[in-house]
Design an enzyme around this catalytic site. Sequence first.
Site, PDB file in Angstrom:
ATOM      1  N   LYS A 122      12.292  25.824  10.323  1.00  0.00           N
ATOM      2  CA  LYS A 122      11.169  25.820  11.265  1.00  0.00           C
ATOM      3  C   LYS A 122      11.395  26.726  12.485  1.00  0.00           C
ATOM      4  CE  LYS A 122       8.116  22.719   9.953  1.00  0.00           C
ATOM      5  NZ  LYS A 122       7.626  21.682  10.630  1.00  0.00           N
ATOM      6  N   CYS A 157      25.107  18.102  52.299  1.00  0.00           N
ATOM      7  CA  CYS A 157      26.102  17.210  52.908  1.00  0.00           C
ATOM      8  C   CYS A 157      26.544  17.742  54.281  1.00  0.00           C
ATOM      9  CB  CYS A 157      27.319  17.043  51.997  1.00  0.00           C
ATOM     10  SG  CYS A 157      28.366  18.507  51.941  1.00  0.00           S
ATOM     11  N   PHE A 189       5.966  14.963  15.290  1.00  0.00           N
ATOM     12  CA  PHE A 189       5.766  14.179  14.083  1.00  0.00           C
ATOM     13  C   PHE A 189       7.035  14.231  13.228  1.00  0.00           C
ATOM     14  CE2 PHE A 189       4.394  14.036   9.613  1.00  0.00           C
ATOM     15  CZ  PHE A 189       3.742  12.811   9.596  1.00  0.00           C
ATOM     16  N   LYS A 210      13.628  28.741  -1.123  1.00  0.00           N
ATOM     17  CA  LYS A 210      13.685  28.043  -2.410  1.00  0.00           C
ATOM     18  C   LYS A 210      14.779  28.698  -3.236  1.00  0.00           C
ATOM     19  CE  LYS A 210       8.677  27.594  -2.269  1.00  0.00           C
ATOM     20  NZ  LYS A 210       7.400  28.067  -2.818  1.00  0.00           N
ATOM     21  N   LYS A 237       6.220  30.196   5.929  1.00  0.00           N
ATOM     22  CA  LYS A 237       5.513  28.932   5.698  1.00  0.00           C
ATOM     23  C   LYS A 237       4.192  28.958   6.470  1.00  0.00           C
ATOM     24  CE  LYS A 237       6.397  23.962   5.919  1.00  0.00           C
ATOM     25  NZ  LYS A 237       5.295  23.550   6.762  1.00  0.00           N
TER      26      LYS A 237
HETATM   27  S1  IVH Z   1       6.595  24.867  -1.516  1.00  0.00           S
HETATM   28  C1  IVH Z   1       8.201  21.411  -3.431  1.00  0.00           C
HETATM   29  N1  IVH Z   1       6.066  27.130  -0.373  1.00  0.00           N
HETATM   30  O1  IVH Z   1       4.664  23.398   3.421  1.00  0.00           O
HETATM   31  C2  IVH Z   1       7.795  22.485  -2.579  1.00  0.00           C
HETATM   32  N2  IVH Z   1       5.223  25.149   0.628  1.00  0.00           N
HETATM   33  O2  IVH Z   1       6.145  20.709   4.012  1.00  0.00           O
HETATM   34  C3  IVH Z   1       6.648  22.198  -1.702  1.00  0.00           C
HETATM   35  N3  IVH Z   1       3.902  25.516   2.638  1.00  0.00           N
HETATM   36  O3  IVH Z   1       2.879  21.023   1.610  1.00  0.00           O
HETATM   37  C4  IVH Z   1       5.838  23.313  -1.329  1.00  0.00           C
HETATM   38  N4  IVH Z   1       4.049  27.707   2.646  1.00  0.00           N
HETATM   39  O4  IVH Z   1       1.591  22.952   2.662  1.00  0.00           O
HETATM   40  C5  IVH Z   1       5.908  25.797  -0.323  1.00  0.00           C
HETATM   41  N5  IVH Z   1       5.668  29.218   0.506  1.00  0.00           N
HETATM   42  C6  IVH Z   1       5.510  27.898   0.559  1.00  0.00           C
HETATM   43  C7  IVH Z   1       4.765  27.258   1.586  1.00  0.00           C
HETATM   44  C8  IVH Z   1       4.657  25.870   1.587  1.00  0.00           C
HETATM   45  C9  IVH Z   1       3.547  26.642   3.252  1.00  0.00           C
HETATM   46  C10 IVH Z   1       3.524  24.148   3.090  1.00  0.00           C
HETATM   47  C11 IVH Z   1       2.790  23.351   2.063  1.00  0.00           C
HETATM   48  C12 IVH Z   1       3.638  22.138   1.829  1.00  0.00           C
HETATM   49  C13 IVH Z   1       4.426  22.068   3.087  1.00  0.00           C
HETATM   50  C14 IVH Z   1       5.731  21.351   2.893  1.00  0.00           C
END
Ligand code: IVH
Length: 672
Positions: A309, A405, A37, A285, A119
């Site tokens: 990822k 060959c 995706f 972040k 994540k």
């Molecule tokens: S921050 C603006 N922190 O990842 C920042 N997201 O693709 C957006 N996610 O929709 C989210 N763990 O479902 C953030 N520690 C984390 C996260 C996290 C999982 C997921 C969340 C978000 C997606 C972004």
Amino acid sequence: MIDEKINQKYLKKIKLFNKYNKYYYDLNEPLVKDHIFDELKKEILNLEKKYDFLNHKDSPKNSVGFRPSKLFKKVKHKIPMLSLNNAFDRKDLINFEKKIFNFLNEKSTQIIEYSAEPKIDGISASLIFKNGKFITGLSRGDGKEGEDITENLKTIKDIPNQIKSKNFPEEIDIRGEVFIQNNDFKTLNNKFANPRNAASGSLRQKDPNETDKIPLKFIAYAFGYEKGLNIKSQSEYLEKLKEWGFKTNPLNKKIKTIDGLIKNYNDIEKKRGEIDFDIDGIVYKINNFKLQKRLGNVANAPRWAIAHKFSANSGVSVIENIEIQIGRTGALTPVAKIKPINIGGVIVSNATLHNEEEINRKDIRINDTVVVERAGDVIPHVVSVNKEKRKSNSKKFIFPTKCPCGFETIKEFNKVTKKFDAVRRCPDKGFDCDKMSKERIKHFVSKEALNIEGFGKKIVENFWDLNLIKLPQDIFKLDYDKIENLDGWGKLSVANLKYSVNLRKTISFEKFIYALGIRHIGLENAKIISKNLKSLKNFIALSKKNNFDDLINIDGIGETQVNSIKNFFKNNTNLNVLNSLEKVLKVTDAEIIKNNGSLNNKTFMFTGKLSNMSRSEAKSIVEKNSGSIVSNVTKKLDYLIIGEKPTNRKVEAAKNLKVKILDQLSWLKMLK
Ligand code: IVH
């Protein structure tokens, strides 16, 4: 016409994107793995970047997810729930930081602090609290508008209903992930394919009593709208969340530098199997809120965060056959033909077994059950054999000693390691081995060699089998009338092929040498030879005179390369190819670099990381301006250019020899 084709291709991708979205968000039944995706999303965004006439309302740049389901009341998010851009390797992370520095217009020597948070692969939710009370809970929906799933969220024990802490903001939209732990998922034995789908499905049950039966968990990590939250950083926020009674991820960490991020990523990836919930990467972040604010968002993702990822990269399959492939240089490579399996969304049906020794060492046999790994751009390979699954009548695989060959194969003696190679080869008979010859022609037309557009590997195979080409020169004598009548060909495609072939009748000397596919002569060596010998005439003359001194004396060309070229000239078919190509092609002489650039007669060496420029770009700038690069600090060195974290030993050596030391800026000034 061309634009229309591109548009069609684009619309097809958008349609697929919508379909995936619908299955994922609305039906809780993903059709493909996340990274497929993500790849599709990236392809669409890339197309839009390249062709600005492409613009569709359903483009991923306009939406985060899919529209909310009809079951629940829709509520607008006061602050959109954003998505994250993805990074897959160090290069992507460097690029991410580079863009940040560019945006902030700051020097890349500044060190940024990140909050690194695993994540969780669940469902994000937004919880609105007013005066300490949980009022409304929303799903992400399409990022702008979510579903009111308050009652369902209230069944989750990790979500406090009332918060009494004095420092809790008057109003706040706390965001985090709803998920199911893997051990809880196992006991569910219901219809969901994975924990993520189970979380999504149960969270969106019509009846909250049904949701209550599922042990959903919640981990908090972000906020949207707030009133009265007085803090300066993400890590401070994560601390506050704990104080207020929320669960946060115990693996969250404050980290500086990309090396630090990568180390943490590797550590966590190793532990991934031991963690009781699915994580699909690490979110980075920028810790400082002031910086976050300055950076803001781009499209639907923040500029200040990125998701690094993990790769989903291995699977189990059965070897149906072991085939021996012959490469351009004659190496016999065993390839396992496996029962097709999906590894990280890619269907894999071939896996390399490397060489004879590897097969013997792991005792790999036809019909074995094996673990196959596919990581990044690397060719899938067999990692291990499950011998318990082996049948008693299984037979050891006997590696052939003859090339298909007909030539007897050899194992070369490596003078450096003083050992025989692990690789078995067809002796270098070049075009006399049918298998090697086919590979050499593929190499000859390939992108970095002649670059004949549209002349792909399949066409080479096809034309070869039809006796249309046997040697490189045959490409320039193609029977186009015959080709026009072949299956899959027509007037237009033949005209295109003819055009592409004719376009490449003029070629530089260095590309020509590379295109010959002489063993040990890659692009770099071809470049060096071209620079020194200047013309094809001089190259051919080497063999005519049978004197290779001119080659031996070239700096950068070693004994291995010289022997390989001598060997090439010894073969009559090679000489025939060379002479025929000389007649049909116009091979242009090496360009003589004009010695009038601003760095003329000066030698340079670089140490440390340069800002906004790779090492090879820096070297090419020096050469373009008539300077030259040396690889040691000696008296011959005029300037040592230092970047970030230079090697001390080199700097000290330069000081001792009184070599001038310049920083990047002063060096760039020399270029005028
Ligand atoms: S921050 C603006 N922190 O990842 C920042 N997201 O693709 C957006 N996610 O929709 C989210 N763990 O479902 C953030 N520690 C984390 C996260 C996290 C999982 C997921 C969340 C978000 C997606 C972004």
